[in-house]
Scaffold this motif. Structure first.
Motif, PDB file in Angstrom:
ATOM      1  N   VAL A  62      24.104 -23.323  20.052  1.00  0.00           N
ATOM      2  CA  VAL A  62      24.362 -24.734  20.486  1.00  0.00           C
ATOM      3  C   VAL A  62      24.206 -24.937  22.089  1.00  0.00           C
ATOM      4  O   VAL A  62      23.473 -26.281  22.488  1.00  0.00           O
ATOM      5  N   GLU A  63      24.378 -24.180  22.935  1.00  0.00           N
ATOM      6  CA  GLU A  63      23.917 -24.303  24.364  1.00  0.00           C
ATOM      7  C   GLU A  63      22.480 -24.610  24.453  1.00  0.00           C
ATOM      8  O   GLU A  63      22.197 -25.476  25.403  1.00  0.00           O
ATOM      9  N   TYR A  64      22.076 -23.660  23.803  1.00  0.00           N
ATOM     10  CA  TYR A  64      20.334 -23.752  23.900  1.00  0.00           C
ATOM     11  C   TYR A  64      19.822 -25.163  23.463  1.00  0.00           C
ATOM     12  O   TYR A  64      19.099 -25.808  24.090  1.00  0.00           O
ATOM     13  N   ALA A  65      20.323 -25.612  22.361  1.00  0.00           N
ATOM     14  CA  ALA A  65      19.815 -26.860  21.559  1.00  0.00           C
ATOM     15  C   ALA A  65      20.194 -28.154  22.683  1.00  0.00           C
ATOM     16  O   ALA A  65      19.304 -29.018  22.937  1.00  0.00           O
ATOM     17  N   GLU A  66      21.599 -28.053  23.246  1.00  0.00           N
ATOM     18  CA  GLU A  66      21.850 -29.213  24.328  1.00  0.00           C
ATOM     19  C   GLU A  66      20.976 -28.921  25.520  1.00  0.00           C
ATOM     20  O   GLU A  66      20.712 -30.088  26.018  1.00  0.00           O
ATOM     21  N   SER A  67      20.493 -27.828  25.882  1.00  0.00           N
ATOM     22  CA  SER A  67      19.867 -27.650  26.932  1.00  0.00           C
ATOM     23  C   SER A  67      18.346 -28.466  26.767  1.00  0.00           C
ATOM     24  O   SER A  67      17.908 -28.704  27.832  1.00  0.00           O
ATOM     25  N   ARG A  68      18.023 -28.287  25.633  1.00  0.00           N
ATOM     26  CA  ARG A  68      16.776 -28.912  25.114  1.00  0.00           C
ATOM     27  C   ARG A  68      16.723 -30.410  24.777  1.00  0.00           C
ATOM     28  O   ARG A  68      15.982 -31.156  24.286  1.00  0.00           O
ATOM     29  N   GLY A  69      18.014 -31.125  25.096  1.00  0.00           N
ATOM     30  CA  GLY A  69      18.327 -32.442  24.863  1.00  0.00           C
ATOM     31  C   GLY A  69      18.375 -32.827  23.101  1.00  0.00           C
ATOM     32  O   GLY A  69      18.403 -33.995  22.884  1.00  0.00           O
ATOM     33  N   VAL A  70      18.846 -31.581  22.408  1.00  0.00           N
ATOM     34  CA  VAL A  70      18.994 -32.078  21.020  1.00  0.00           C
ATOM     35  C   VAL A  70      20.645 -31.946  20.732  1.00  0.00           C
ATOM     36  O   VAL A  70      21.201 -31.033  21.278  1.00  0.00           O
ATOM     37  N   HIS A  71      21.009 -33.121  20.261  1.00  0.00           N
ATOM     38  CA  HIS A  71      22.430 -33.126  19.873  1.00  0.00           C
ATOM     39  C   HIS A  71      22.882 -32.315  18.904  1.00  0.00           C
ATOM     40  O   HIS A  71      22.414 -32.368  17.921  1.00  0.00           O
ATOM     41  N   THR A  72      23.910 -31.591  19.211  1.00  0.00           N
ATOM     42  CA  THR A  72      24.375 -30.815  18.202  1.00  0.00           C
ATOM     43  C   THR A  72      25.483 -31.004  17.553  1.00  0.00           C
ATOM     44  O   THR A  72      26.814 -31.767  17.974  1.00  0.00           O
ATOM     45  N   ASN A  73      25.737 -30.850  16.099  1.00  0.00           N
ATOM     46  CA  ASN A  73      26.833 -30.786  15.489  1.00  0.00           C
ATOM     47  C   ASN A  73      26.924 -29.987  14.181  1.00  0.00           C
ATOM     48  O   ASN A  73      26.110 -28.834  14.128  1.00  0.00           O
ATOM     49  N   LEU A  74      28.224 -29.633  13.797  1.00  0.00           N
ATOM     50  CA  LEU A  74      28.374 -28.749  12.640  1.00  0.00           C
ATOM     51  C   LEU A  74      29.593 -29.074  11.836  1.00  0.00           C
ATOM     52  O   LEU A  74      30.570 -29.734  12.290  1.00  0.00           O
ATOM     53  N   THR A  75      29.504 -28.583  10.668  1.00  0.00           N
ATOM     54  CA  THR A  75      30.694 -28.841   9.495  1.00  0.00           C
ATOM     55  C   THR A  75      31.393 -27.170   9.335  1.00  0.00           C
ATOM     56  O   THR A  75      30.494 -26.572   9.210  1.00  0.00           O
ATOM     57  N   THR A  76      32.368 -27.338   9.562  1.00  0.00           N
ATOM     58  CA  THR A  76      33.340 -26.096   9.279  1.00  0.00           C
ATOM     59  C   THR A  76      34.367 -26.187   8.145  1.00  0.00           C
ATOM     60  O   THR A  76      34.663 -27.360   8.012  1.00  0.00           O
ATOM     61  N   ASN A  77      34.828 -25.045   7.724  1.00  0.00           N
ATOM     62  CA  ASN A  77      36.021 -24.960   6.745  1.00  0.00           C
ATOM     63  C   ASN A  77      37.269 -24.977   7.758  1.00  0.00           C
ATOM     64  O   ASN A  77      38.410 -25.197   7.174  1.00  0.00           O
ATOM     65  N   GLY A  78      36.938 -24.653   8.950  1.00  0.00           N
ATOM     66  CA  GLY A  78      38.069 -24.896  10.160  1.00  0.00           C
ATOM     67  C   GLY A  78      38.967 -23.594   9.974  1.00  0.00           C
ATOM     68  O   GLY A  78      39.709 -23.595  11.154  1.00  0.00           O
ATOM     69  N   THR A  79      38.879 -22.560   9.604  1.00  0.00           N
ATOM     70  CA  THR A  79      39.699 -21.602   9.397  1.00  0.00           C
ATOM     71  C   THR A  79      39.501 -20.697  10.577  1.00  0.00           C
ATOM     72  O   THR A  79      40.584 -19.959  11.174  1.00  0.00           O
ATOM     73  N   LEU A  80      38.550 -20.568  11.214  1.00  0.00           N
ATOM     74  CA  LEU A  80      38.250 -19.946  12.659  1.00  0.00           C
ATOM     75  C   LEU A  80      38.280 -20.775  13.646  1.00  0.00           C
ATOM     76  O   LEU A  80      37.809 -20.205  14.867  1.00  0.00           O
ATOM     77  N   VAL A  81      38.367 -21.916  13.739  1.00  0.00           N
ATOM     78  CA  VAL A  81      38.524 -22.884  14.997  1.00  0.00           C
ATOM     79  C   VAL A  81      39.289 -22.219  16.046  1.00  0.00           C
ATOM     80  O   VAL A  81      38.795 -22.283  17.221  1.00  0.00           O
ATOM     81  N   GLY A  82      40.510 -21.945  15.796  1.00  0.00           N
ATOM     82  CA  GLY A  82      41.443 -21.338  16.830  1.00  0.00           C
ATOM     83  C   GLY A  82      41.045 -20.337  17.478  1.00  0.00           C
ATOM     84  O   GLY A  82      41.340 -20.100  18.843  1.00  0.00           O
ATOM     85  N   GLU A  83      40.089 -19.276  16.847  1.00  0.00           N
ATOM     86  CA  GLU A  83      39.783 -18.144  17.396  1.00  0.00           C
ATOM     87  C   GLU A  83      38.426 -18.409  18.428  1.00  0.00           C
ATOM     88  O   GLU A  83      38.022 -17.539  19.203  1.00  0.00           O
ATOM     89  N   ARG A  84      37.983 -19.506  18.149  1.00  0.00           N
ATOM     90  CA  ARG A  84      36.624 -19.837  18.938  1.00  0.00           C
ATOM     91  C   ARG A  84      36.779 -21.268  19.897  1.00  0.00           C
ATOM     92  O   ARG A  84      35.719 -21.642  20.324  1.00  0.00           O
ATOM     93  N   LEU A  85      37.896 -21.415  20.306  1.00  0.00           N
ATOM     94  CA  LEU A  85      38.224 -22.930  20.988  1.00  0.00           C
ATOM     95  C   LEU A  85      37.462 -22.848  22.280  1.00  0.00           C
ATOM     96  O   LEU A  85      36.957 -23.972  22.618  1.00  0.00           O
TER      97      LEU A  85
END
Lengths: 54, 281
Positions: B72-95
Protein backbone atom coordinates in the motif's frame (compact mmCIF):
# COMPACT_ATOMS: atom_id res chain seq x y z
CA UNK A 1 -15.80 -9.45 -2.79
CA UNK A 2 -14.46 -9.47 -6.30
CA UNK A 3 -14.12 -6.22 -8.23
CA UNK A 4 -12.09 -3.36 -6.76
CA UNK A 5 -13.96 -0.48 -5.10
CA UNK A 6 -12.76 1.93 -7.79
CA UNK A 7 -14.55 -0.21 -10.39
CA UNK A 8 -17.84 -0.55 -8.50
CA UNK A 9 -18.00 3.17 -7.69
CA UNK A 10 -16.44 4.36 -10.95
CA UNK A 11 -13.66 5.99 -8.93
CA UNK A 12 -16.23 8.34 -7.45
CA UNK A 13 -15.27 7.80 -3.85
CA UNK A 14 -11.54 7.26 -4.07
CA UNK A 15 -9.17 9.86 -5.30
CA UNK A 16 -10.85 11.68 -8.16
CA UNK A 17 -13.59 13.60 -6.43
CA UNK A 18 -12.99 16.99 -8.01
CA UNK A 19 -12.81 18.35 -11.51
CA UNK A 20 -11.04 15.29 -12.90
CA UNK A 21 -14.35 13.40 -12.67
CA UNK A 22 -15.61 15.85 -15.30
CA UNK A 23 -12.59 15.26 -17.54
CA UNK A 24 -14.46 13.39 -20.33
CA UNK A 25 -17.03 16.20 -20.56
CA UNK A 26 -14.32 18.89 -20.46
CA UNK A 27 -12.30 17.23 -23.20
CA UNK A 28 -15.38 16.69 -25.35
CA UNK A 29 -16.37 20.36 -24.94
CA UNK A 30 -12.88 21.50 -25.90
CA UNK A 31 -13.03 19.27 -28.97
CA UNK A 32 -16.38 20.73 -30.05
CA UNK A 33 -15.13 24.29 -29.49
CA UNK A 34 -12.00 23.47 -31.53
CA UNK A 35 -14.05 22.10 -34.43
CA UNK A 36 -16.39 25.13 -34.38
CA UNK A 37 -13.46 27.55 -34.34
CA UNK A 38 -11.86 25.74 -37.27
CA UNK A 39 -15.13 25.74 -39.16
CA UNK A 40 -15.69 29.47 -38.67
CA UNK A 41 -12.04 30.50 -38.80
CA UNK A 42 -12.60 32.83 -41.74
CA UNK A 43 -15.33 34.70 -39.94
CA UNK A 44 -13.32 34.80 -36.72
CA UNK A 45 -10.25 36.23 -38.45
CA UNK A 46 -12.36 38.94 -40.11
CA UNK A 47 -13.94 39.85 -36.77
CA UNK A 48 -10.65 40.16 -34.87
CA UNK A 49 -9.55 43.78 -34.34
CA UNK A 50 -5.99 43.31 -35.64
CA UNK A 51 -7.22 41.82 -38.94
CA UNK A 52 -9.14 45.09 -39.68
CA UNK A 53 -5.94 47.13 -39.24
CA UNK A 54 -4.21 45.05 -41.90
CA UNK B 1 -7.73 10.04 -25.47
CA UNK B 2 -9.61 6.73 -25.26
CA UNK B 3 -6.64 5.29 -23.37
CA UNK B 4 -7.10 7.84 -20.59
CA UNK B 5 -10.41 6.33 -19.54
CA UNK B 6 -9.81 2.62 -19.77
CA UNK B 7 -8.17 0.07 -17.51
CA UNK B 8 -7.45 2.66 -14.87
CA UNK B 9 -7.55 0.05 -12.10
CA UNK B 10 -5.04 -2.69 -11.58
CA UNK B 11 -6.39 -5.48 -9.43
CA UNK B 12 -3.71 -7.59 -7.82
CA UNK B 13 -4.38 -10.80 -5.98
CA UNK B 14 -1.89 -10.53 -3.11
CA UNK B 15 -2.77 -13.98 -1.79
CA UNK B 16 -4.91 -17.01 -2.59
CA UNK B 17 -5.15 -17.98 1.10
CA UNK B 18 -8.27 -17.28 3.12
CA UNK B 19 -9.36 -17.87 6.73
CA UNK B 20 -13.05 -18.25 5.86
CA UNK B 21 -15.03 -20.54 3.56
CA UNK B 22 -18.00 -18.40 2.52
CA UNK B 23 -20.90 -20.20 0.85
CA UNK B 24 -21.23 -17.75 -2.02
CA UNK B 25 -17.49 -17.44 -2.75
CA UNK B 26 -16.07 -18.79 -5.98
CA UNK B 27 -12.92 -19.73 -4.08
CA UNK B 28 -14.72 -22.82 -2.71
CA UNK B 29 -14.74 -24.34 -6.16
CA UNK B 30 -11.14 -23.50 -7.00
CA UNK B 31 -8.31 -25.93 -6.49
CA UNK B 32 -5.43 -23.54 -6.07
CA UNK B 33 -2.55 -23.82 -3.60
CA UNK B 34 -2.12 -21.02 -1.05
CA UNK B 35 0.26 -18.49 -2.54
CA UNK B 36 1.47 -15.05 -1.49
CA UNK B 37 2.68 -12.45 -3.98
CA UNK B 38 6.09 -11.11 -2.98
CA UNK B 39 6.63 -7.39 -2.43
CA UNK B 40 9.22 -7.28 -5.23
CA UNK B 41 6.84 -8.94 -7.69
CA UNK B 42 4.10 -6.51 -6.67
CA UNK B 43 6.38 -3.54 -7.36
CA UNK B 44 7.33 -5.01 -10.74
CA UNK B 45 3.68 -5.50 -11.71
CA UNK B 46 2.60 -2.04 -10.53
CA UNK B 47 5.46 -0.35 -12.39
CA UNK B 48 4.70 -2.24 -15.60
CA UNK B 49 1.79 0.05 -16.47
CA UNK B 50 0.21 3.37 -15.64
CA UNK B 51 -2.75 3.01 -13.30
CA UNK B 52 -4.80 5.41 -11.24
CA UNK B 53 -6.01 2.81 -8.74
CA UNK B 54 -4.83 -0.51 -7.40
CA UNK B 55 -7.20 -2.99 -5.76
CA UNK B 56 -5.29 -5.39 -3.50
CA UNK B 57 -7.50 -8.45 -3.36
CA UNK B 58 -8.52 -11.47 -5.36
CA UNK B 59 -9.63 -14.94 -4.28
CA UNK B 60 -8.03 -14.74 -0.86
CA UNK B 61 -8.03 -12.62 2.28
CA UNK B 62 -5.54 -9.76 1.73
CA UNK B 63 -4.97 -9.11 5.45
CA UNK B 64 -3.30 -12.51 5.72
CA UNK B 65 -0.39 -11.09 3.72
CA UNK B 66 2.35 -9.83 6.05
CA UNK B 67 3.70 -7.30 3.53
CA UNK B 68 0.33 -5.97 2.43
CA UNK B 69 0.83 -2.53 3.90
CA UNK B 70 4.31 -2.19 2.43
CA UNK B 71 2.54 -2.69 -0.91
CA UNK B 72 0.00 0.00 0.00
CA UNK B 73 2.77 2.42 0.99
CA UNK B 74 4.68 1.71 -2.22
CA UNK B 75 1.61 2.28 -4.42
CA UNK B 76 0.65 5.48 -2.60
CA UNK B 77 4.23 6.76 -2.92
CA UNK B 78 3.87 6.26 -6.69
CA UNK B 79 0.62 8.24 -6.76
CA UNK B 80 -1.59 5.17 -7.24
CA UNK B 81 -4.73 5.19 -5.06
CA UNK B 82 -5.12 2.03 -3.00
CA UNK B 83 -8.20 0.09 -2.03
CA UNK B 84 -8.98 -3.38 -0.81
CA UNK B 85 -11.90 -5.59 0.11
CA UNK B 86 -11.59 -7.82 3.17
CA UNK B 87 -13.75 -10.28 5.05
CA UNK B 88 -12.98 -8.05 8.05
CA UNK B 89 -11.97 -10.73 10.53
CA UNK B 90 -8.35 -9.55 10.81
CA UNK B 91 -8.86 -5.79 10.71
CA UNK B 92 -8.46 -5.40 14.50
CA UNK B 93 -5.02 -7.04 14.42
CA UNK B 94 -3.73 -4.62 11.79
CA UNK B 95 -5.38 -1.35 12.73
CA UNK B 96 -2.14 0.61 13.19
CA UNK B 97 -0.79 -0.52 9.83
CA UNK B 98 -4.05 0.42 8.09
CA UNK B 99 -3.71 4.02 9.24
CA UNK B 100 0.07 4.25 8.92
CA UNK B 101 0.08 2.98 5.33
CA UNK B 102 -2.30 5.71 4.05
CA UNK B 103 -4.68 3.13 2.57
CA UNK B 104 -7.45 5.11 0.82
CA UNK B 105 -10.42 2.75 0.87
CA UNK B 106 -11.38 -0.43 2.64
CA UNK B 107 -14.54 -2.44 2.02
CA UNK B 108 -15.97 -5.13 4.24
CA UNK B 109 -17.22 -7.90 1.94
CA UNK B 110 -20.50 -9.00 3.53
CA UNK B 111 -23.21 -11.37 2.39
CA UNK B 112 -25.32 -12.10 5.45
CA UNK B 113 -26.21 -11.00 8.97
CA UNK B 114 -24.14 -13.73 10.64
CA UNK B 115 -20.93 -12.57 9.00
CA UNK B 116 -21.85 -8.98 9.75
CA UNK B 117 -22.33 -9.65 13.47
CA UNK B 118 -19.03 -11.55 13.50
CA UNK B 119 -17.09 -8.63 12.03
CA UNK B 120 -19.03 -5.76 13.63
CA UNK B 121 -16.45 -5.29 16.47
CA UNK B 122 -13.75 -4.95 13.79
CA UNK B 123 -15.84 -2.41 11.87
CA UNK B 124 -16.48 -0.45 15.06
CA UNK B 125 -12.79 -0.54 16.01
CA UNK B 126 -11.80 0.89 12.64
CA UNK B 127 -14.45 3.62 12.67
CA UNK B 128 -13.67 4.65 16.25
CA UNK B 129 -9.92 4.79 15.64
CA UNK B 130 -10.42 6.89 12.51
CA UNK B 131 -12.63 9.31 14.42
CA UNK B 132 -10.37 9.55 17.47
CA UNK B 133 -7.25 10.03 15.36
CA UNK B 134 -9.10 12.50 13.07
CA UNK B 135 -7.84 10.52 10.10
CA UNK B 136 -9.39 11.20 6.72
CA UNK B 137 -8.39 7.79 5.41
CA UNK B 138 -9.37 5.11 4.81
CA UNK B 139 -12.91 5.56 3.58
CA UNK B 140 -14.89 2.61 4.94
CA UNK B 141 -17.56 0.75 2.96
CA UNK B 142 -19.79 -2.27 3.14
CA UNK B 143 -19.61 -4.28 -0.08
CA UNK B 144 -22.75 -6.43 -0.02
CA UNK B 145 -23.41 -9.31 -2.43
CA UNK B 146 -27.12 -9.42 -3.25
CA UNK B 147 -28.84 -12.76 -3.81
CA UNK B 148 -32.05 -14.56 -2.89
CA UNK B 149 -30.69 -15.63 0.50
CA UNK B 150 -30.09 -12.14 1.89
CA UNK B 151 -32.65 -10.02 0.08
CA UNK B 152 -34.67 -9.38 3.25
CA UNK B 153 -31.56 -8.70 5.36
CA UNK B 154 -30.26 -5.81 3.26
CA UNK B 155 -32.33 -3.01 4.89
CA UNK B 156 -31.11 -4.14 8.32
CA UNK B 157 -27.50 -4.24 7.13
CA UNK B 158 -27.95 -0.71 5.78
CA UNK B 159 -29.27 0.54 9.10
CA UNK B 160 -26.30 -1.03 10.86
CA UNK B 161 -23.94 0.68 8.37
CA UNK B 162 -25.56 4.03 9.05
CA UNK B 163 -25.32 3.54 12.82
CA UNK B 164 -21.65 2.69 12.44
CA UNK B 165 -21.05 5.83 10.33
CA UNK B 166 -19.85 3.83 7.35
CA UNK B 167 -19.07 6.11 4.37
CA UNK B 168 -21.02 4.21 1.73
CA UNK B 169 -22.69 0.94 0.84
CA UNK B 170 -21.82 -0.84 -2.38
CA UNK B 171 -24.17 -3.52 -3.66
CA UNK B 172 -23.21 -6.02 -6.32
CA UNK B 173 -24.93 -8.97 -7.89
CA UNK B 174 -23.99 -12.53 -7.10
CA UNK B 175 -21.86 -14.20 -9.74
CA UNK B 176 -23.04 -17.79 -9.95
CA UNK B 177 -22.23 -18.82 -13.50
CA UNK B 178 -19.95 -21.58 -12.18
CA UNK B 179 -22.69 -22.75 -9.78
CA UNK B 180 -20.55 -22.65 -6.63
CA UNK B 181 -23.54 -23.08 -4.37
CA UNK B 182 -26.73 -24.46 -5.88
CA UNK B 183 -28.84 -22.70 -3.23
CA UNK B 184 -27.35 -19.26 -3.89
CA UNK B 185 -29.48 -17.68 -6.61
CA UNK B 186 -29.52 -14.23 -8.16
CA UNK B 187 -32.57 -12.00 -7.88
CA UNK B 188 -34.76 -11.75 -10.96
CA UNK B 189 -34.80 -8.38 -12.74
CA UNK B 190 -38.22 -7.66 -11.26
CA UNK B 191 -37.10 -8.53 -7.71
CA UNK B 192 -33.99 -6.44 -8.22
CA UNK B 193 -36.03 -3.41 -9.34
CA UNK B 194 -38.27 -3.70 -6.27
CA UNK B 195 -35.31 -4.07 -3.92
CA UNK B 196 -33.45 -1.12 -5.41
CA UNK B 197 -36.52 1.08 -5.14
CA UNK B 198 -36.92 0.14 -1.48
CA UNK B 199 -33.30 0.58 -0.49
CA UNK B 200 -32.87 3.88 -2.34
CA UNK B 201 -35.59 5.23 -0.02
CA UNK B 202 -33.85 3.75 3.01
CA UNK B 203 -30.50 5.22 1.94
CA UNK B 204 -32.10 8.66 1.54
CA UNK B 205 -33.69 8.50 4.98
CA UNK B 206 -30.46 7.27 6.57
CA UNK B 207 -28.41 9.81 4.59
CA UNK B 208 -25.94 7.15 3.53
CA UNK B 209 -24.28 6.98 0.13
CA UNK B 210 -25.34 3.97 -1.93
CA UNK B 211 -23.79 2.44 -5.05
CA UNK B 212 -26.06 0.08 -6.95
CA UNK B 213 -24.97 -2.29 -9.72
CA UNK B 214 -25.10 -0.84 -13.22
CA UNK B 215 -27.15 -2.27 -16.03
CA UNK B 216 -25.03 -5.01 -17.58
CA UNK B 217 -23.35 -4.11 -20.88
CA UNK B 218 -20.56 -5.37 -23.16
CA UNK B 219 -17.72 -4.97 -22.49
CA UNK B 220 -18.75 -4.86 -18.84
CA UNK B 221 -17.36 -2.23 -16.49
CA UNK B 222 -14.89 -4.69 -14.95
CA UNK B 223 -13.27 -5.27 -18.33
CA UNK B 224 -13.57 -1.59 -19.31
CA UNK B 225 -12.05 -0.28 -16.12
CA UNK B 226 -9.69 -2.91 -14.76
CA UNK B 227 -7.28 -5.74 -15.37
CA UNK B 228 -6.58 -8.61 -12.97
CA UNK B 229 -3.24 -10.14 -11.99
CA UNK B 230 -3.26 -13.40 -10.03
CA UNK B 231 -0.88 -14.18 -7.16
CA UNK B 232 1.29 -16.17 -9.59
CA UNK B 233 1.49 -13.33 -12.11
CA UNK B 234 -1.08 -14.45 -14.65
CA UNK B 235 -3.02 -11.62 -16.28
CA UNK B 236 -6.74 -12.22 -16.85
CA UNK B 237 -9.49 -9.77 -17.90
CA UNK B 238 -11.51 -10.34 -14.73
CA UNK B 239 -11.38 -12.17 -11.40
CA UNK B 240 -14.01 -14.61 -12.69
CA UNK B 241 -12.00 -15.60 -15.75
CA UNK B 242 -9.07 -17.37 -14.16
CA UNK B 243 -8.62 -19.67 -17.16
CA UNK B 244 -8.36 -16.82 -19.67
CA UNK B 245 -4.65 -16.11 -19.50
CA UNK B 246 -3.72 -13.05 -21.48
CA UNK B 247 -0.05 -13.18 -20.53
CA UNK B 248 2.49 -13.16 -17.72
CA UNK B 249 2.69 -9.89 -15.75
CA UNK B 250 6.17 -10.68 -14.38
CA UNK B 251 7.69 -11.36 -17.80
CA UNK B 252 5.71 -9.18 -20.22
CA UNK B 253 4.35 -6.39 -18.03
CA UNK B 254 0.69 -5.39 -17.80
CA UNK B 255 0.75 -2.43 -20.21
CA UNK B 256 2.17 -4.57 -22.99
CA UNK B 257 -0.51 -7.20 -22.43
CA UNK B 258 -3.25 -4.52 -22.57
CA UNK B 259 -1.93 -3.49 -25.98
CA UNK B 260 -1.62 -7.06 -27.24
CA UNK B 261 -3.72 -8.73 -29.93
CA UNK B 262 -4.80 -11.38 -27.42
CA UNK B 263 -6.42 -8.75 -25.22
CA UNK B 264 -7.94 -6.91 -28.18
CA UNK B 265 -9.42 -10.16 -29.46
CA UNK B 266 -10.91 -10.96 -26.03
CA UNK B 267 -12.67 -7.58 -25.85
CA UNK B 268 -13.86 -7.88 -29.46
CA UNK B 269 -15.44 -11.30 -28.89
CA UNK B 270 -16.62 -10.77 -25.31
CA UNK B 271 -20.31 -11.25 -26.18
CA UNK B 272 -19.57 -14.76 -27.44
CA UNK B 273 -17.40 -15.70 -24.45
CA UNK B 274 -18.89 -18.77 -22.67
CA UNK B 275 -18.75 -17.11 -19.23
CA UNK B 276 -19.17 -13.42 -20.12
CA UNK B 277 -22.25 -14.17 -22.23
CA UNK B 278 -23.97 -15.58 -19.11
CA UNK B 279 -22.58 -13.11 -16.56
CA UNK B 280 -24.90 -10.39 -15.23
CA UNK B 281 -22.47 -8.87 -12.74
Amino acid sequence: MCAPISVTTGGATGGCTGICRMMPQILASLGIIGVLMWNFRGLLVRCLPFSKAA
Amino acid sequence: MFKLFRNTTLQVEVTTACNLNCTICLRRGLERPNKFLSLDDFKRVLDSGSFRYVGLHGWGEPLLHQELFEMVEYAESRGVHTNLTTNGTLVGERLDEIFRSRLREIAFGIYDKELLSEVSPQVEGLVVKRKKGRFKRPKIYFDITIYQGNRDQIPEMMRFAAEMKIDAIILHRLFNVYGVDSEAKCLSEEEERELFKEIKGIARSLKIELYLPERHSYPCRIVRRSIFVTADGKVTPCTYLLEDHLGDAFEEGVERILRSEVYGSFVKHIKQHPICSKCRW
